[in-house]
Design a protein around this motif. Sequence first.
Motif, mmCIF file in Angstrom:
data_model
loop_
_atom_site.group_PDB
_atom_site.id
_atom_site.type_symbol
_atom_site.label_atom_id
_atom_site.label_comp_id
_atom_site.label_asym_id
_atom_site.label_seq_id
_atom_site.Cartn_x
_atom_site.Cartn_y
_atom_site.Cartn_z
ATOM 1 N N GLU A 93 38.233 33.926 49.832
ATOM 2 C CA GLU A 93 39.241 34.782 49.203
ATOM 3 C C GLU A 93 39.944 34.101 48.043
ATOM 4 O O GLU A 93 40.260 34.725 47.033
ATOM 5 C CB GLU A 93 40.269 35.205 50.263
ATOM 6 N N SER A 94 40.180 32.798 48.155
ATOM 7 C CA SER A 94 40.864 32.079 47.085
ATOM 8 C C SER A 94 39.938 31.136 46.326
ATOM 9 O O SER A 94 40.391 30.342 45.505
ATOM 10 C CB SER A 94 42.042 31.276 47.668
ATOM 11 N N GLU B 258 46.150 31.553 40.410
ATOM 12 C CA GLU B 258 45.696 32.896 40.015
ATOM 13 C C GLU B 258 44.468 33.295 40.819
ATOM 14 O O GLU B 258 43.354 33.387 40.293
ATOM 15 C CB GLU B 258 45.377 32.914 38.516
ATOM 16 N N PRO B 259 44.623 33.556 42.116
ATOM 17 C CA PRO B 259 43.473 33.934 42.950
ATOM 18 C C PRO B 259 42.830 35.248 42.516
ATOM 19 O O PRO B 259 41.695 35.539 42.912
ATOM 20 C CB PRO B 259 44.080 34.052 44.351
ATOM 21 N N GLU B 260 43.533 36.006 41.676
ATOM 22 C CA GLU B 260 42.960 37.268 41.197
ATOM 23 C C GLU B 260 41.704 37.025 40.351
ATOM 24 O O GLU B 260 40.867 37.933 40.202
ATOM 25 C CB GLU B 260 43.982 38.063 40.386
ATOM 26 N N ARG B 261 41.537 35.831 39.807
ATOM 27 C CA ARG B 261 40.315 35.524 39.064
ATOM 28 C C ARG B 261 39.106 35.577 39.999
ATOM 29 O O ARG B 261 38.044 36.090 39.634
ATOM 30 C CB ARG B 261 40.414 34.143 38.402
ATOM 31 N N THR C 45 38.980 37.271 42.788
ATOM 32 C CA THR C 45 38.841 38.680 43.176
ATOM 33 C C THR C 45 38.053 39.453 42.127
ATOM 34 O O THR C 45 37.154 40.246 42.464
ATOM 35 C CB THR C 45 40.227 39.318 43.377
ATOM 36 N N ARG C 46 38.368 39.234 40.857
ATOM 37 C CA ARG C 46 37.657 39.939 39.775
ATOM 38 C C ARG C 46 36.189 39.511 39.728
ATOM 39 O O ARG C 46 35.302 40.323 39.480
ATOM 40 C CB ARG C 46 38.337 39.671 38.423
ATOM 41 N N HIS D 292 34.340 38.508 42.262
ATOM 42 C CA HIS D 292 33.660 39.177 43.372
ATOM 43 C C HIS D 292 33.360 40.632 43.023
ATOM 44 O O HIS D 292 32.254 41.139 43.277
ATOM 45 C CB HIS D 292 34.522 39.117 44.633
ATOM 46 N N HIS D 293 34.336 41.304 42.417
ATOM 47 C CA HIS D 293 34.160 42.729 42.105
ATOM 48 C C HIS D 293 33.042 42.937 41.100
ATOM 49 O O HIS D 293 32.151 43.778 41.317
ATOM 50 C CB HIS D 293 35.463 43.306 41.552
ATOM 51 N N CYS E 112 34.468 36.111 35.775
ATOM 52 C CA CYS E 112 35.535 37.072 36.088
ATOM 53 C C CYS E 112 35.955 37.855 34.851
ATOM 54 O O CYS E 112 36.636 38.878 34.963
ATOM 55 C CB CYS E 112 36.737 36.343 36.690
ATOM 56 N N GLU E 113 35.517 37.409 33.668
ATOM 57 C CA GLU E 113 35.884 38.090 32.423
ATOM 58 C C GLU E 113 34.912 39.198 32.041
ATOM 59 O O GLU E 113 35.178 39.955 31.103
ATOM 60 C CB GLU E 113 35.979 37.063 31.289
#
Length: 430
Positions: free
Chosen positions: A258-259, A333-336, A338-339, A341-342, A412-413
């Motif tokens: 997750e992180s 910034e764990p959202e990186r 997440t992005r 993975h998506h 992630c970008e």
Amino acid sequence: MSNSLKQRLLDRARNRRDSETPAAGAEAAPRVSERFTRFDLQPGYQQLQMMRSSGERLGIDDPFFRVHESSGGATTVIDGRECINFASYNYLGLVHHPQVIRAGIEALERYGSSVSASRPVSGERPIHQALESAIAECYASEAALVFVSGHATNVSTIGYLLGPRDLILHDEYIHNSTLVGAQLSGARRMSFTHNDPQALEALLERHRGQFERVLIVIEGLYSMDGDAPALERFVALKQRYSSWLMVDEAHSFGVLGESGRGIGEMSGVATQDVDIWMGTLSKSLAGCGGYITGCRALVDTLRYFAPGFLYSVGMPAQVAAPSLAALQIMRAEPERVTRLHHISRYFAERARAKGWNTGDSIGAAIVPVIVGSSAKAARASARLLEAGINVQPILHPAVPEKSARLRFFFSCEHTEAQIDTTLEALDRVL
């Protein structure tokens, strides 16, 4: 014939014979075939020439060593044109992050361009200690050590720790650096079927009692197929058979979990249950080099005795500092992750819906599209580049001919629009 003339002729013949006869104790130079002395006749170069000739006959340009004129991320610049890029390990998009760049510049200005010596001699800098402490903290381990090369990290660690009375068991798809380290060690080496704990157990049951130390080596995320092992099953086997387990996290750290803390986080396995964690700084951590983390006894031993660390110049400060900054950003910034993975799943699910073969990829940063022949993969890569999409082909002998593929690496970008454009172009090409 006069006696004097006869003597002169005899002397001349004797001198000629002496000049053609090796001196006492010397041997005549052996006759050696040119194929052992000319580089253009060596097997590797001959194979390269054969590959180039085949490409020319098929009208396929060499897909390797493409020159990138910018930092590589979701996009890159090739031949002056911006392309969508799927040939970079810049998973978290941190290679060009302002904070990472600034950290490198400040370290360069403070410590200079090189530490100029091995760290035990005079190359130790505070930034080395800070980076190693941060890596150890991330793994909840006792200590860590960074090497100037990811490949050398495995070679030197395995090469030093194991010896002729030991056994190394590794996944059949393990990275070349593990194989070279095993050869250096002199240990017996055996491979087991990819991601197959049962095959490993069969080897352990048959051979464990014949060796002193046994090392099991697997990867957290395999770069050719984008698949991952069931880590908990390998941990159970190493415990049952009193062995060491080493996990190469070159591609899984910063990607899995997750992180982004790697396969241990994803699997719910305590980091202490793995004896040796290895990773690289060149992918998610936006630098260069490798690391080992684990118990203090392991790290101290390598710090003082591993040849690839002891006899190598220390990591330049301007390389260590960006990796430390990247690690700090990853944690903040764990959202990186997440992005990442998506967008990886977004591509994988749509590719499979179109009927394309993505193998056993779990849809995390690495997704292959297996096309079945080297010529087809190379041709598809060339046509995609013409369409403004950079993706590398993986050809035989790196993989079996029937498994030749296009290998997509995600950042992630990347955006869904870029993925949609790529899928449309793949439709036309394939």
